[in-house]
Every structure is written in structure tokens, then in C-alpha cells.
Design an enzyme around this catalytic site. Structure first.
Site, PDB file in Angstrom:
ATOM      1  N   HIS A 100       0.852  -1.186   0.000  1.00  0.00           N
ATOM      2  CA  HIS A 100       0.000   0.000   0.000  1.00  0.00           C
ATOM      3  C   HIS A 100       0.886   1.233   0.000  1.00  0.00           C
ATOM      4  O   HIS A 100       1.472   1.583   1.011  1.00  0.00           O
ATOM      5  CB  HIS A 100      -0.912   0.011   1.234  1.00  0.00           C
ATOM      6  N   ALA A 131      15.395 -18.536   8.734  1.00  0.00           N
ATOM      7  CA  ALA A 131      14.195 -18.233   9.515  1.00  0.00           C
ATOM      8  C   ALA A 131      14.144 -16.767   9.921  1.00  0.00           C
ATOM      9  O   ALA A 131      15.154 -16.168  10.289  1.00  0.00           O
ATOM     10  CB  ALA A 131      14.143 -19.117  10.756  1.00  0.00           C
TER      11      ALA A 131
END
Length: 193
Positions: free
Chosen positions: A100, A153
Site C-alpha cells: 500500500h 528463519a
């Protein structure tokens, strides 16, 4: 395996074979918003919590053969997300080709404009064959991850990762590259990236 687990697995298998016959198993709950083109490769499997959102008629998500994803995979595509064959995806992974607002260049979004009203900006994502994506990784718009690479990770991947490299961190940085000559992973010095 207890009787409830066996029943749940059986229902998930039936659901998969009815709605996604090429897939191996899609464990529920699952949410797929498909306004574009969704291609799930043969033997795709995933744990519960799969969310795939295609936000327009030209949006495309293509997942290759033999891809295995664990719990809570979220893929959002305004443009295109392509995942190669035999990719292993750990739990809690977020892959989105859009955001956005525009935060670079000449016409940037204003922080006074509510985020939901800002222009959606997209850039395709491509993930090569045989990639391993670790737990809780976020892959952001415009990223290309080369074949055979590993994403550690918790990484936030906001730039390309070449073939046969290990990247980790926030933002993700290249740590190692596989040497076929030496048959081992070699540390990458800071001046190489």
C-alpha cells in the site's frame, strides 16, 4: 494416530481431490480468493491456514510441482507470484508482490493518507526450483530468489538472492554461496554484495 486426526485427514484428502485434484493434500482451513489465475502444481501439499489472494483478473499465482508448505502460508498477488518446483516452505511464511503506497521515485505516498487508501504498487516475485524458505520469512515485492537457495528463519527478503546462496536477517543479506568445485558452502565477504 487417534480417530479424530484420521477423520480430519480423510476429510482434507477428500476436499483436496474434489477441488484441487493435482495437489497431494491441502489441509483446512484454507482461504483462496481467486480473481485471476491460480495454478497449483502436481503433488502440492500444505498445512492448515493456507491463504492465497489474487486481487485482479490479470493476477497470477503459479506453484510448481512437488512444493511442500507447512502451516500458515500467505500469498498475495496483485501482479504475479511464481514458485518453482520442489520448494520447501516452513510455517508462517508471507509472500506478497504488492504494498500500500509508493515510497520511492517522484510521486510518493503521503503519511497523512490512510494506508488502505494509498495506491497499490506491485512488482512480481519469482522463486526458483529447490529453494528452502525458513520459518516466519517475509518475501517482498520485486524479489527473485535463485534456484537451490536457502532463506534463513525470520528473514525479510527485499532484494534478489542469486542461485545457490544462503540469505538471512532483517533485511536479508547474503551469507554463503555453494561452491560446486569445492562441494561446500563458502562464506561471502561483505564486498561481494
Amino acid at each position: 494416530m487417534d480417530i479424530l486426526s484420521l477423520i480430519r485427514l480423510s476429510v482434507d484428502l477428500i476436499f483436496t481431490k474434489i477441488f484441487y485434484p493435482k495437489a497431494r493434500i491441502i489441509r483446512r482451513p484454507v482461504y483462496i480468493r481467486n480473481e485471476g489465475s491460480l495454478i497449483l502444481g502436481k503433488d502440492f501439499s500444505c498445512g492448515p491456514g493456507l491463504i492465497i489472494e489474487l486481487f485482479g483478473a490479470t493476477s497470477k499465482v503459479e506453484i510448481g510441482k512437488g512444493v511442500m508448505a507447512f502451516h500458515n502460508l500467505h500469498i498475495g498477488a496483485l501482479d504475479r507470484v511464481i514458485i518453482g518446483d520442489r520448494v520447501l516452505i516452513a510455517s508462517g511464511v508471507y509472500i506478497s508482490d504488492h504494498s500500500h503506497g509508493n515510497y520511492s521515485g517522484i510521486s510518493q505516498s503521503s503519511p497523512t493518507e490512510p494506508p488502505v487508501e494509498r495506491e497499490l504498487v506491485s512488482n512480481p516475485i519469482e522463486i526458483g526450483n529447490d529453494v528452502w524458505i525458513g520459518e516466519n520469512v517475509s518475501i517482498l515485492p520485486g524479489v527473485k530468489i535463485g534456484k537451490g537457495s536457502i532463506i534463513g528463519a525470520g528473514a525479510v527478503v527485499n532484494c534478489d538472492v542469486p542461485n545457490y546462496c544462503i540469505a538471512a536477517g532483517v533485511p536479508a543479506k547474503l551469507l554463503k554461496r555453494y561452491s560446486f568445485e569445492k562441494k561446500q558452502w563458502i562464506l561471502i565477504s561483505e564486498n561481494e554484495y
